[in-house]
Scaffold this motif. Structure first.
Motif, PDB file in Angstrom:
ATOM      1  N   TRP A  66      -6.603  44.899 -54.651  1.00  0.00           N
ATOM      2  CA  TRP A  66      -7.093  45.642 -53.484  1.00  0.00           C
ATOM      3  C   TRP A  66      -8.127  44.807 -52.715  1.00  0.00           C
ATOM      4  O   TRP A  66      -8.120  44.784 -51.486  1.00  0.00           O
ATOM      5  CB  TRP A  66      -7.677  46.967 -53.943  1.00  0.00           C
ATOM      6  CG  TRP A  66      -7.729  48.063 -52.931  1.00  0.00           C
ATOM      7  CD1 TRP A  66      -8.822  48.791 -52.580  1.00  0.00           C
ATOM      8  CD2 TRP A  66      -6.656  48.602 -52.153  1.00  0.00           C
ATOM      9  NE1 TRP A  66      -8.490  49.728 -51.653  1.00  0.00           N
ATOM     10  CE2 TRP A  66      -7.165  49.634 -51.368  1.00  0.00           C
ATOM     11  CE3 TRP A  66      -5.305  48.287 -52.050  1.00  0.00           C
ATOM     12  CZ2 TRP A  66      -6.385  50.367 -50.475  1.00  0.00           C
ATOM     13  CZ3 TRP A  66      -4.520  49.018 -51.159  1.00  0.00           C
ATOM     14  CH2 TRP A  66      -5.062  50.035 -50.399  1.00  0.00           C
ATOM     15  N   ASN A  67      -8.982  44.104 -53.418  1.00  0.00           N
ATOM     16  CA  ASN A  67      -9.945  43.213 -52.758  1.00  0.00           C
ATOM     17  C   ASN A  67      -9.226  42.072 -52.040  1.00  0.00           C
ATOM     18  O   ASN A  67      -9.610  41.692 -50.934  1.00  0.00           O
ATOM     19  CB  ASN A  67     -10.945  42.647 -53.769  1.00  0.00           C
ATOM     20  CG  ASN A  67     -11.900  43.703 -54.270  1.00  0.00           C
ATOM     21  OD1 ASN A  67     -12.191  44.669 -53.579  1.00  0.00           O
ATOM     22  ND2 ASN A  67     -12.374  43.529 -55.481  1.00  0.00           N
ATOM     23  N   GLN A  91      -7.688  43.296 -48.808  1.00  0.00           N
ATOM     24  CA  GLN A  91      -8.700  43.484 -47.757  1.00  0.00           C
ATOM     25  C   GLN A  91      -9.015  42.180 -47.026  1.00  0.00           C
ATOM     26  O   GLN A  91      -9.422  42.205 -45.869  1.00  0.00           O
ATOM     27  CB  GLN A  91      -9.983  44.038 -48.356  1.00  0.00           C
ATOM     28  CG  GLN A  91      -9.848  45.466 -48.832  1.00  0.00           C
ATOM     29  CD  GLN A  91     -11.149  45.967 -49.395  1.00  0.00           C
ATOM     30  OE1 GLN A  91     -12.140  46.044 -48.685  1.00  0.00           O
ATOM     31  NE2 GLN A  91     -11.138  46.300 -50.672  1.00  0.00           N
ATOM     32  N   GLN A  92      -8.841  41.053 -47.685  1.00  0.00           N
ATOM     33  CA  GLN A  92      -9.163  39.752 -47.092  1.00  0.00           C
ATOM     34  C   GLN A  92      -8.010  39.173 -46.271  1.00  0.00           C
ATOM     35  O   GLN A  92      -8.201  38.174 -45.573  1.00  0.00           O
ATOM     36  CB  GLN A  92      -9.560  38.761 -48.187  1.00  0.00           C
ATOM     37  CG  GLN A  92     -10.687  39.232 -49.073  1.00  0.00           C
ATOM     38  CD  GLN A  92     -11.930  39.617 -48.280  1.00  0.00           C
ATOM     39  OE1 GLN A  92     -12.371  38.887 -47.408  1.00  0.00           O
ATOM     40  NE2 GLN A  92     -12.475  40.779 -48.581  1.00  0.00           N
ATOM     41  N   VAL A 122      -9.469  53.098 -55.994  1.00  0.00           N
ATOM     42  CA  VAL A 122      -9.427  53.546 -54.602  1.00  0.00           C
ATOM     43  C   VAL A 122     -10.273  54.796 -54.436  1.00  0.00           C
ATOM     44  O   VAL A 122     -10.531  55.522 -55.407  1.00  0.00           O
ATOM     45  CB  VAL A 122      -7.989  53.827 -54.112  1.00  0.00           C
ATOM     46  CG1 VAL A 122      -7.146  52.579 -54.127  1.00  0.00           C
ATOM     47  CG2 VAL A 122      -7.328  54.915 -54.927  1.00  0.00           C
ATOM     48  N   GLY A 176      -3.759  52.088 -46.330  1.00  0.00           N
ATOM     49  CA  GLY A 176      -5.093  51.815 -46.860  1.00  0.00           C
ATOM     50  C   GLY A 176      -5.996  51.411 -45.708  1.00  0.00           C
ATOM     51  O   GLY A 176      -5.637  50.569 -44.901  1.00  0.00           O
ATOM     52  N   PHE A 228      -9.749  49.918 -44.636  1.00  0.00           N
ATOM     53  CA  PHE A 228     -10.834  49.110 -45.188  1.00  0.00           C
ATOM     54  C   PHE A 228     -12.011  49.095 -44.229  1.00  0.00           C
ATOM     55  O   PHE A 228     -11.857  48.722 -43.074  1.00  0.00           O
ATOM     56  CB  PHE A 228     -10.364  47.686 -45.463  1.00  0.00           C
ATOM     57  CG  PHE A 228      -9.134  47.626 -46.317  1.00  0.00           C
ATOM     58  CD1 PHE A 228      -9.217  47.908 -47.664  1.00  0.00           C
ATOM     59  CD2 PHE A 228      -7.911  47.309 -45.781  1.00  0.00           C
ATOM     60  CE1 PHE A 228      -8.094  47.866 -48.461  1.00  0.00           C
ATOM     61  CE2 PHE A 228      -6.776  47.253 -46.570  1.00  0.00           C
ATOM     62  CZ  PHE A 228      -6.874  47.540 -47.915  1.00  0.00           C
ATOM     63  N   LYS A 272     -15.109  47.767 -42.306  1.00  0.00           N
ATOM     64  CA  LYS A 272     -15.500  46.401 -41.869  1.00  0.00           C
ATOM     65  C   LYS A 272     -16.984  46.227 -41.972  1.00  0.00           C
ATOM     66  O   LYS A 272     -17.776  47.063 -41.870  1.00  0.00           O
ATOM     67  CB  LYS A 272     -15.063  46.149 -40.425  1.00  0.00           C
ATOM     68  CG  LYS A 272     -13.556  46.130 -40.280  1.00  0.00           C
ATOM     69  CD  LYS A 272     -12.992  44.903 -40.919  1.00  0.00           C
ATOM     70  CE  LYS A 272     -11.487  44.895 -40.779  1.00  0.00           C
ATOM     71  NZ  LYS A 272     -10.856  43.836 -41.401  1.00  0.00           N
TER      72      LYS A 272
END
Length: 101
Positions: free
Chosen positions: A17-18, A21-22, A71, A97, A99, A101
């Motif tokens: 999941w990390n 996000q990137q 999550v 999902g 995320f 910022k």
């Protein structure tokens, strides 16, 4: 078996999941298996992981983080219940999902 070490799967789900996000992509398709999804959607949530098999924990395994969810659901209990329910055979589910910022 992964389903007997869901704490390891939950850690991997957090890492995944990390990583997602990137990513620069706006849309990502993920295809995976039920043990990963069970840990991803349920680990650390109230009520825990459904259909949890006996867990193989020994001195080589780090103490599992059972408190930190992978999550966060944003208060929609009906949607959360749907996502956290177990999959039927060959069932496909989609979700988005978001995320911060």
């Amino acid at each position: 078996r992964e389903s007997a070490e869901l704490h390891v799967v939950a850690d991997r789900a957090r890492d995944f999941w990390n990583w997602v996000q990137q990513r620069p992509e706006q849309e990502i398709v993920v295809c995976t298996h039920s043990a990963f999804l069970r840990a991803f959607k349920n680990w650390g949530q109230e009520g825990g992981v459904p259909l949890l098999l006996p867990q193989d924990l020994d001195e080589r395994s780090p103490k599992p983080d059972q408190e930190t969810p992978v999550v966060q659901y944003c208060g929609d209990k009906e949607f959360e219940a749907f996502l956290r329910s177990d999959y039927e055979n060959c069932e496909l589910r989609s979700f988005i999902g978001a995320f911060p910022k």
